[in-house]
Design a protein around this motif. Structure first.
Motif, PDB file in Angstrom:
ATOM      1  N   TYR A 174       0.828  -1.201   0.000  1.00 28.60           N
ATOM      2  CA  TYR A 174       0.000   0.000   0.000  1.00 28.60           C
ATOM      3  C   TYR A 174       0.867   1.258   0.000  1.00 28.60           C
ATOM      4  O   TYR A 174       0.546   2.250  -0.678  1.00 28.60           O
ATOM      5  CB  TYR A 174      -0.921   0.024   1.226  1.00 28.60           C
ATOM      6  N   GLN A 177       2.111   2.108  -3.320  1.00 30.19           N
ATOM      7  CA  GLN A 177       1.053   2.648  -4.172  1.00 30.19           C
ATOM      8  C   GLN A 177       0.534   3.989  -3.653  1.00 30.19           C
ATOM      9  O   GLN A 177      -0.448   4.517  -4.174  1.00 30.19           O
ATOM     10  CB  GLN A 177      -0.113   1.648  -4.238  1.00 30.19           C
ATOM     11  N   GLN A 179      -1.076   4.507  -1.022  1.00 31.01           N
ATOM     12  CA  GLN A 179      -2.360   4.321  -0.331  1.00 31.01           C
ATOM     13  C   GLN A 179      -2.066   4.275   1.177  1.00 31.01           C
ATOM     14  O   GLN A 179      -2.141   3.221   1.821  1.00 31.01           O
ATOM     15  CB  GLN A 179      -3.044   3.049  -0.807  1.00 31.01           C
ATOM     16  N   LYS A 182      -4.675   2.966   3.869  1.00 31.71           N
ATOM     17  CA  LYS A 182      -4.776   1.509   3.894  1.00 31.71           C
ATOM     18  C   LYS A 182      -3.541   0.886   4.542  1.00 31.71           C
ATOM     19  O   LYS A 182      -3.639  -0.124   5.249  1.00 31.71           O
ATOM     20  CB  LYS A 182      -4.953   0.970   2.473  1.00 31.71           C
TER      21      LYS A 182
END
Length: 257
Positions: A174, A177, A179, A182
């Protein structure tokens, strides 16, 4: 031949027939029981061998390996007593050589990265089977209560760690990415899993590390911070990966209490 003699002869024939039938049934029962015991011992040997070969190396201690080897060795000796037609002598010899290798510290098994729910679930099943095997050995009087308690406690710790391994892998992914929310959630889950082994000092060290990482991620606001977070992650990743397969954490893990 009078009636009395005929009756006695018939009685003798019936008695002999009954004896033959009973003896035949006893032999058949003995044969079936021998097959049952042989099958059970074969299954016991194979289950222990499977656990020894399929549980990832990072989850093993010498004690756990020796317990599995003990189960395999006992199965072989019991099969010898039953005069099994399996190659028991060869198996026993191989098991004893492996036992020596483990005791000499020469048996090295590679770690396996837990990078999918399927792997995590599979390893958990293996560890649960190991837990049941140790319980069975204790109930059968093969190991004492102290040995059983120590190793059962440690296997439970490993089950929690398997969950944490997956969450850490997901958190890393995560972060790559961007993110972050998350990733934070995944590290929280990893921390919760390790927190279930509060009496294990290395589990608590991992929890502290996860909390530090969460604070770092929560502080991220811009791209530069994102980049710094990735660089910072490499340090935590290295620590966690060392935790996975370095013997040092096993030495520090006080699971005897």
């Amino acid at each position: 031949m009078d009636t009395t003699m005929i009756v006695l002869l018939l009685a003798a024939v019936v008695t002999v027939s009954i004896i033959i039938i009973v003896a035949s049934q006893m032999r058949e029962r003995a044969r079936i029981e021998r097959i049952r015991k042989t099958t059970a011992l074969e299954d016991s040997y194979n289950r222990a061998g499977r656990l020894l070969s399929e549980i990832p190396g990072q989850y093993f201690t010498a004690d756990l390996k020796l317990l599995l080897i003990k189960r395999m060795e006992e199965s072989c000796k019991d099969l010898q007593a039953l005069k099994s037609d399996q190659p028991v002598e060869e198996r026993l010899s191989a098991v004893q050589q492996l036992k020596k290798s483990v005791m000499d510290g020469e048996d090295k098994r590679p770690p396996i990265k837990i990078d999918s729910p399927e792997k995590s679930t599979y390893v958990q099943e293996l560890l649960q089977n190991l837990f049941k095997m140790i319980e069975g050995m204790h109930k059968a009087g093969k190991i004492d209560s102290a040995t059983a308690k120590k190793n059962l406690k440690f296997v439970l710790f490993l089950v929690h760690k398997t969950h944490a391994d997956l969450h850490v892998f997901q958190a890393r992914d995560y972060v790559k990415q961007n993110q972050i929310r998350k990733a934070i959630h995944a590290y929280h889950l990893a921390s919760t899993e390790m927190g279930k082994s509060r009496d294990n000092p290395m589990a608590m060290k991992a929890v502290k590390s996860f909390r530090t990482r969460i604070k770092e991620l929560e502080a991220i606001k811009g791209d530069e911070e994102h980049s710094a977070a990735r660089e910072g992650q490499s340090s935590l990743d290295k620590e966690w990966d060392t935790f996975l397969h370095d013997d040092e954490w096993r030495k520090k893990a006080d699971y005897d209490d």
